[in-house]
Design an enzyme around this catalytic site. Structure first.
Site, PDB file in Angstrom:
ATOM      1  N   GLU A  50      -1.838  -2.760  -3.200  1.00 20.51           N
ATOM      2  CA  GLU A  50      -2.129  -3.570  -2.031  1.00 20.51           C
ATOM      3  C   GLU A  50      -3.591  -3.976  -2.027  1.00 20.51           C
ATOM      4  O   GLU A  50      -4.466  -3.239  -2.476  1.00 20.51           O
ATOM      5  CB  GLU A  50      -1.797  -2.780  -0.752  1.00 20.51           C
ATOM      6  CG  GLU A  50      -0.295  -2.535  -0.674  1.00 20.51           C
ATOM      7  CD  GLU A  50       0.137  -1.808   0.587  1.00 20.51           C
ATOM      8  OE1 GLU A  50       1.319  -1.963   0.937  1.00 20.51           O
ATOM      9  OE2 GLU A  50      -0.660  -1.113   1.208  1.00 20.51           O
ATOM     10  N   CYS A 103     -10.703  -6.117   0.247  1.00 16.58           N
ATOM     11  CA  CYS A 103     -10.664  -4.694  -0.072  1.00 16.58           C
ATOM     12  C   CYS A 103      -9.685  -4.535  -1.234  1.00 16.58           C
ATOM     13  O   CYS A 103      -8.497  -4.844  -1.084  1.00 16.58           O
ATOM     14  CB  CYS A 103     -10.183  -3.951   1.177  1.00 16.58           C
ATOM     15  SG  CYS A 103      -9.975  -2.194   0.979  1.00 16.58           S
ATOM     16  N   CYS A 121      -3.543   7.847  -6.450  1.00 18.46           N
ATOM     17  CA  CYS A 121      -4.867   8.459  -6.570  1.00 18.46           C
ATOM     18  C   CYS A 121      -4.690   9.938  -6.846  1.00 18.46           C
ATOM     19  O   CYS A 121      -3.772  10.568  -6.312  1.00 18.46           O
ATOM     20  CB  CYS A 121      -5.645   8.269  -5.262  1.00 18.46           C
ATOM     21  SG  CYS A 121      -7.372   8.812  -5.336  1.00 18.46           S
ATOM     22  N   CYS A 180      -7.128  13.685  -1.100  1.00 19.64           N
ATOM     23  CA  CYS A 180      -7.754  13.914   0.205  1.00 19.64           C
ATOM     24  C   CYS A 180      -6.635  14.088   1.240  1.00 19.64           C
ATOM     25  O   CYS A 180      -5.662  13.322   1.258  1.00 19.64           O
ATOM     26  CB  CYS A 180      -8.674  12.749   0.578  1.00 19.64           C
ATOM     27  SG  CYS A 180     -10.045  12.568  -0.584  1.00 19.64           S
ATOM     28  N   CYS A 203      -5.408  11.087   3.616  1.00 14.52           N
ATOM     29  CA  CYS A 203      -5.294   9.738   3.041  1.00 14.52           C
ATOM     30  C   CYS A 203      -3.889   9.512   2.484  1.00 14.52           C
ATOM     31  O   CYS A 203      -3.363  10.346   1.737  1.00 14.52           O
ATOM     32  CB  CYS A 203      -6.326   9.561   1.927  1.00 14.52           C
ATOM     33  SG  CYS A 203      -6.164   8.005   1.028  1.00 14.52           S
ATOM     34  N   CYS A 228      -7.883   1.560   6.825  1.00 11.15           N
ATOM     35  CA  CYS A 228      -8.465   2.455   5.834  1.00 11.15           C
ATOM     36  C   CYS A 228      -7.541   3.598   5.476  1.00 11.15           C
ATOM     37  O   CYS A 228      -7.034   4.299   6.341  1.00 11.15           O
ATOM     38  CB  CYS A 228      -9.740   3.073   6.374  1.00 11.15           C
ATOM     39  SG  CYS A 228     -11.022   1.891   6.582  1.00 11.15           S
TER      40      CYS A 228
END
Ligand code: SAH
Length: 370
Positions: free
Chosen positions: A88, A101, A108, A112, A115, A336
């Site tokens: 995305e 962005c 990933c 975290c 996230c 975010c």
């Protein structure tokens, strides 16, 4: 071969081997990157060449879906890059600038806790061309922004899916590609790399792209809390992250940013604010507080408005430069840390809009009529 992975000299070699004159490569490259159009719209090229390009050198970007928010000033796209990687990217128009962005990885590995991408694990690295291809999408999409904002893409932030400094070679390559004056021409000064704190990568960024901006996702100012929120802290603890950012600042003479997602009852107390103020002052950093965006699978909740104000108050009283980030794109899951490819679970999104650029005649027909 994905043409978006080729530099201008590499494209020149391929077209040269087809017997095309040297200026053709510049034309095609400018069409692909500067104008950000498909072969079908490169009407300055002979039809036969356009057909051959589409067959043998497809621009492998498919827009699987697009969603709008904030009166059209925020636009999220689900893109399939290189025929395999689905990520995305989010375009955001502000009164004074237009920012995209971009994602640097599919998923990933940093994990975290708060996230969404961190919960996917790492599925793959994007190539430099695939990262730059998101900027190319944004250049085109920016033309459709409402008149509350400029329509020219001006800034790039590596704050989408993935950890850019865990895919360093391609991230650095992408910064070069994005800045290429023969192509997109967005200089590194307008590019910001956001990192969880990959210490060796921060140091190398200073050497490779000293003009690029740096944002460090701190989220906690003592190692015990940070180990829990940001697991890579166990490898690169705060002291080392701070030393790397200080090195970066001395080398580049630029002001670093510290990102801090405000999580209720976790990192929003005055003690953390005080510790954060110390780091920010030593680094002469700008602090960007991110209203926590709740995600499925994590208990992390946003801080209260009162606590946000209290936290900001502590930082300001210590002379720290602080802003609270706006909550762009919330209602389209474009905020975010919320970007997450659900395409494998849900199947293809319904609102799929367009387009494969493999076949210029098909791909561009809608655009040309419009
Ligand atoms: N890997 C890079 C880019 C991540 S996304 C990095 O860590 O910096 C950009 C920012 O969004 C990071 O600061 C990240 O910590 C933050 N973020 C992730 N999930 C979030 C959430 N649910 N709410 C608010 N911010 C979040």
């Amino acid at each position: 071969m994905n043409v978006l992975d080729l530099s201008l000299p590499e494209l020149g070699e391929v077209l040269g081997s087809w017997g095309e004159p040297a200026y053709r490569a510049r034309q095609v490259y400018a069409g692909l990157w500067r104008r950000a159009v498909g072969y079908g719209e490169m009407t300055d090229l002979p039809g036969g060449l356009r057909a051959r390009l589409a067959d043998e050198l497809p621009a492998e970007v498919e827009v699987l879906a697009e969603r709008l928010a904030d009166g059209g000033a925020t636009r999220k796209a689900l893109l399939r890059l290189g025929g395999r990687h689905v990520v995305e990217a989010v375009l955001m128009g502000y009164p004074d600038r237009v920012t995209v962005c971009v994602s640097s990885q599919v998923g990933c590995a940093m994990a975290c806790s708060f996230c969404a991408t961190g919960q996917m694990g790492l599925q793959g690295n994007l190539t430099a061309g695939e990262i730059a291809a998101q900027v190319r999408w944004a250049r085109g999409a920016a033309r459709e922004l409402p008149d509350t904002t400029p329509r020219r893409l001006s800034n790039v932030v590596f704050m989408g899916m993935g950890e850019p400094l865990a895919n360093e070679r391609h991230t650095f390559g992408a910064i070069g590609r994005i800045g290429d004056p023969a192509g997109l021409g967005i200089g590194a000064r307008h590019v910001t790399v956001s990192t969880v704190g990959v210490v060796p990568g921060i140091r190398r960024l200073a050497a490779e792209h000293p003009q690029a901006g740096l944002a460090v996702s701190l989220h906690a100012a003592d190692d015990e809390l940070r180990d829990r929120l940001v697991p890579p802290n166990r490898l690169w603890p705060l002291r080392q992250v701070e030393a790397a950012v200080a090195f970066w600042r001395d080398r580049t003479r630029r002001r670093p940013s510290i990102e801090w997602a405000m999580i209720r009852g976790e990192n929003d107390d005055d003690r953390q604010a005080d510790l954060l103020a110390g780091v920010a002052r030593r680094l002469r950093a700008h602090v960007n507080l991110i209203p926590m965006n709740p995600i499925p699978g994590s208990p992390a909740q946003p801080t209260t408005p009162e606590r946000m104000a209290g936290f900001v108050g502590v930082l300001r009283s210590r002379g720290v430069n602080v802003t609270v980030r706006d909550t762009r794109g919330r209602d389209i899951d474009a905020a975010c840390g919320q970007l997450k490819w659900e395409h494998d679970r849900r199947g293809f999104p319904q609102e799929s809009r367009s387009t494969e650029e493999r076949n210029p005649h098909q791909a561009s027909s809608a655009d040309e009529v419009a």
